[in-house]
Design a protein around this motif. Structure first.
Motif, PDB file in Angstrom:
ATOM      1  N   VAL A 191      -1.498   4.694   9.847  1.00  0.00           N
ATOM      2  CA  VAL A 191      -2.272   3.457   9.775  1.00  0.00           C
ATOM      3  C   VAL A 191      -3.703   3.777  10.196  1.00  0.00           C
ATOM      4  O   VAL A 191      -3.927   4.341  11.271  1.00  0.00           O
ATOM      5  CB  VAL A 191      -1.660   2.367  10.675  1.00  0.00           C
ATOM      6  CG1 VAL A 191      -2.478   1.088  10.593  1.00  0.00           C
ATOM      7  CG2 VAL A 191      -0.204   2.120  10.289  1.00  0.00           C
ATOM      8  N   ILE A 192      -4.645   3.417   9.337  1.00  0.00           N
ATOM      9  CA  ILE A 192      -6.049   3.752   9.556  1.00  0.00           C
ATOM     10  C   ILE A 192      -6.884   2.480   9.511  1.00  0.00           C
ATOM     11  O   ILE A 192      -6.871   1.757   8.509  1.00  0.00           O
ATOM     12  CB  ILE A 192      -6.539   4.752   8.483  1.00  0.00           C
ATOM     13  CG1 ILE A 192      -5.666   6.020   8.528  1.00  0.00           C
ATOM     14  CG2 ILE A 192      -8.018   5.069   8.662  1.00  0.00           C
ATOM     15  CD1 ILE A 192      -5.841   6.939   7.347  1.00  0.00           C
ATOM     16  N   VAL A 202     -13.387  -0.400   7.823  1.00  0.00           N
ATOM     17  CA  VAL A 202     -14.316  -1.485   7.561  1.00  0.00           C
ATOM     18  C   VAL A 202     -14.128  -1.980   6.132  1.00  0.00           C
ATOM     19  O   VAL A 202     -14.159  -3.172   5.868  1.00  0.00           O
ATOM     20  CB  VAL A 202     -15.775  -1.022   7.810  1.00  0.00           C
ATOM     21  CG1 VAL A 202     -16.769  -2.084   7.374  1.00  0.00           C
ATOM     22  CG2 VAL A 202     -15.967  -0.672   9.282  1.00  0.00           C
ATOM     23  N   ASP A 203     -13.896  -1.041   5.210  1.00  0.00           N
ATOM     24  CA  ASP A 203     -13.684  -1.360   3.799  1.00  0.00           C
ATOM     25  C   ASP A 203     -12.398  -0.672   3.313  1.00  0.00           C
ATOM     26  O   ASP A 203     -12.449   0.433   2.768  1.00  0.00           O
ATOM     27  CB  ASP A 203     -14.890  -0.906   2.979  1.00  0.00           C
ATOM     28  CG  ASP A 203     -14.832  -1.324   1.524  1.00  0.00           C
ATOM     29  OD1 ASP A 203     -13.762  -1.746   1.048  1.00  0.00           O
ATOM     30  OD2 ASP A 203     -15.875  -1.212   0.853  1.00  0.00           O
ATOM     31  N   PRO A 204     -11.233  -1.308   3.531  1.00  0.00           N
ATOM     32  CA  PRO A 204      -9.964  -0.678   3.152  1.00  0.00           C
ATOM     33  C   PRO A 204      -9.890  -0.277   1.680  1.00  0.00           C
ATOM     34  O   PRO A 204      -9.320   0.771   1.355  1.00  0.00           O
ATOM     35  CB  PRO A 204      -8.918  -1.745   3.480  1.00  0.00           C
ATOM     36  CG  PRO A 204      -9.547  -2.593   4.517  1.00  0.00           C
ATOM     37  CD  PRO A 204     -11.012  -2.595   4.189  1.00  0.00           C
ATOM     38  N   GLU A 205     -10.452  -1.072   0.793  1.00  0.00           N
ATOM     39  CA  GLU A 205     -10.433  -0.753  -0.642  1.00  0.00           C
ATOM     40  C   GLU A 205     -11.125   0.575  -0.912  1.00  0.00           C
ATOM     41  O   GLU A 205     -10.600   1.433  -1.619  1.00  0.00           O
ATOM     42  CB  GLU A 205     -11.126  -1.853  -1.455  1.00  0.00           C
ATOM     43  CG  GLU A 205     -10.433  -3.181  -1.446  1.00  0.00           C
ATOM     44  CD  GLU A 205      -9.268  -3.259  -2.418  1.00  0.00           C
ATOM     45  OE1 GLU A 205      -9.187  -2.419  -3.331  1.00  0.00           O
ATOM     46  OE2 GLU A 205      -8.445  -4.159  -2.247  1.00  0.00           O
ATOM     47  N   GLU A 253      -2.121   0.013   0.922  1.00  0.00           N
ATOM     48  CA  GLU A 253      -1.302   1.189   1.220  1.00  0.00           C
ATOM     49  C   GLU A 253      -1.259   2.095   0.003  1.00  0.00           C
ATOM     50  O   GLU A 253      -1.084   1.638  -1.123  1.00  0.00           O
ATOM     51  CB  GLU A 253       0.112   0.775   1.610  1.00  0.00           C
ATOM     52  CG  GLU A 253       0.960   1.925   2.103  1.00  0.00           C
ATOM     53  CD  GLU A 253       2.209   1.469   2.845  1.00  0.00           C
ATOM     54  OE1 GLU A 253       2.811   2.319   3.520  1.00  0.00           O
ATOM     55  OE2 GLU A 253       2.574   0.282   2.748  1.00  0.00           O
ATOM     56  N   ILE A 254      -1.432   3.406   0.241  1.00  0.00           N
ATOM     57  CA  ILE A 254      -1.359   4.392  -0.834  1.00  0.00           C
ATOM     58  C   ILE A 254      -0.294   5.426  -0.486  1.00  0.00           C
ATOM     59  O   ILE A 254       0.015   5.651   0.685  1.00  0.00           O
ATOM     60  CB  ILE A 254      -2.722   5.072  -1.102  1.00  0.00           C
ATOM     61  CG1 ILE A 254      -3.209   5.845   0.132  1.00  0.00           C
ATOM     62  CG2 ILE A 254      -3.753   4.046  -1.567  1.00  0.00           C
ATOM     63  CD1 ILE A 254      -4.440   6.702  -0.110  1.00  0.00           C
ATOM     64  N   GLY A 255       0.270   6.025  -1.544  1.00  0.00           N
ATOM     65  CA  GLY A 255       1.277   7.056  -1.337  1.00  0.00           C
ATOM     66  C   GLY A 255       1.481   7.858  -2.599  1.00  0.00           C
ATOM     67  O   GLY A 255       0.854   7.607  -3.624  1.00  0.00           O
ATOM     68  N   PRO A 268       4.233  10.962   4.269  1.00  0.00           N
ATOM     69  CA  PRO A 268       3.863   9.642   4.777  1.00  0.00           C
ATOM     70  C   PRO A 268       2.868   8.949   3.850  1.00  0.00           C
ATOM     71  O   PRO A 268       2.084   9.595   3.169  1.00  0.00           O
ATOM     72  CB  PRO A 268       3.218   9.935   6.135  1.00  0.00           C
ATOM     73  CG  PRO A 268       2.826  11.361   6.099  1.00  0.00           C
ATOM     74  CD  PRO A 268       3.732  12.044   5.112  1.00  0.00           C
ATOM     75  N   THR A 269       2.934   7.637   3.822  1.00  0.00           N
ATOM     76  CA  THR A 269       1.928   6.850   3.117  1.00  0.00           C
ATOM     77  C   THR A 269       0.761   6.609   4.072  1.00  0.00           C
ATOM     78  O   THR A 269       0.873   6.822   5.282  1.00  0.00           O
ATOM     79  CB  THR A 269       2.503   5.505   2.630  1.00  0.00           C
ATOM     80  OG1 THR A 269       2.996   4.788   3.763  1.00  0.00           O
ATOM     81  CG2 THR A 269       3.614   5.719   1.615  1.00  0.00           C
ATOM     82  N   LEU A 270      -0.363   6.168   3.535  1.00  0.00           N
ATOM     83  CA  LEU A 270      -1.531   5.805   4.337  1.00  0.00           C
ATOM     84  C   LEU A 270      -1.767   4.314   4.164  1.00  0.00           C
ATOM     85  O   LEU A 270      -1.882   3.829   3.033  1.00  0.00           O
ATOM     86  CB  LEU A 270      -2.771   6.574   3.893  1.00  0.00           C
ATOM     87  CG  LEU A 270      -2.710   8.100   3.942  1.00  0.00           C
ATOM     88  CD1 LEU A 270      -4.029   8.702   3.456  1.00  0.00           C
ATOM     89  CD2 LEU A 270      -2.391   8.593   5.333  1.00  0.00           C
ATOM     90  N   LEU A 271      -1.823   3.589   5.269  1.00  0.00           N
ATOM     91  CA  LEU A 271      -2.059   2.154   5.249  1.00  0.00           C
ATOM     92  C   LEU A 271      -3.423   1.890   5.871  1.00  0.00           C
ATOM     93  O   LEU A 271      -3.659   2.212   7.040  1.00  0.00           O
ATOM     94  CB  LEU A 271      -0.968   1.413   6.029  1.00  0.00           C
ATOM     95  CG  LEU A 271      -1.142  -0.085   6.181  1.00  0.00           C
ATOM     96  CD1 LEU A 271      -1.136  -0.789   4.827  1.00  0.00           C
ATOM     97  CD2 LEU A 271      -0.052  -0.644   7.094  1.00  0.00           C
ATOM     98  N   PHE A 272      -4.329   1.350   5.073  1.00  0.00           N
ATOM     99  CA  PHE A 272      -5.687   1.048   5.528  1.00  0.00           C
ATOM    100  C   PHE A 272      -5.753  -0.431   5.867  1.00  0.00           C
ATOM    101  O   PHE A 272      -5.515  -1.277   5.002  1.00  0.00           O
ATOM    102  CB  PHE A 272      -6.709   1.407   4.445  1.00  0.00           C
ATOM    103  CG  PHE A 272      -6.688   2.872   4.116  1.00  0.00           C
ATOM    104  CD1 PHE A 272      -7.436   3.769   4.853  1.00  0.00           C
ATOM    105  CD2 PHE A 272      -5.888   3.353   3.092  1.00  0.00           C
ATOM    106  CE1 PHE A 272      -7.394   5.133   4.575  1.00  0.00           C
ATOM    107  CE2 PHE A 272      -5.841   4.704   2.801  1.00  0.00           C
ATOM    108  CZ  PHE A 272      -6.600   5.591   3.550  1.00  0.00           C
TER     109      PHE A 272
END
Length: 127
Positions: free
Chosen positions: A9-10, A13-16, A40-42, A53-57
């Motif tokens: 989980v990260i 400021v701009d998740p997109e 979330e990307i994976g 692992p996936t990354l969740l912004f």
């Protein structure tokens, strides 16, 4: 039985923007969205729960701390380190000096929001 990392989980400021950057870096695709602007990307075709692992912004307005206590290391999979460095710089990464010295075998970079990550020399098989 031990645990394994399911997602990182990260704060962003701009998740997109950060999801798009890291999606290009890792070859990941969007696997989900949660309320409030999280992305979330994976790995393609796998999503959450796969071997990587996936990354969740998640959105934040908190200021970034001076130095992060955790950073991501990446390895090239289909090209050498110099070619991958050029690709990452073209995607928007910036070089960073954290005292690694000119003889280091890795490159320290920053993502578009200034989070440090390292590009290592050893090529890994794509998973």
């Amino acid at each position: 039985m031990a645990c394994r990392i399911g997602e990182l989980v990260i704060d962003a400021v701009d998740p997109e923007r950060l999801a798009a950057f890291w999606g290009e870096v890792l070859g990941f695709v969007e696997v989900g969205r949660e309320g409030g602007g999280s992305v979330e990307i994976g790995p393609p075709g796998v999503g959450f729960g796969g071997p990587q692992p996936t990354l969740l912004f998640i959105p934040t307005t908190d200021p970034r701390p001076a130095k992060l206590r955790l950073h991501i290391d990446v390895n090239p999979t289909d090209r050498d380190q110099d070619e991958e460095l050029e690709r990452l710089l073209a995607l928007g990464a910036r070089r960073a000096d954290v005292g690694q010295g000119e003889d280091a075998s890795w490159h320290v970079l920053r993502d578009p929001e200034g989070n440090e990550f390292c590009l290592l020399r050893q090529r890994l098989d794509a998973v």
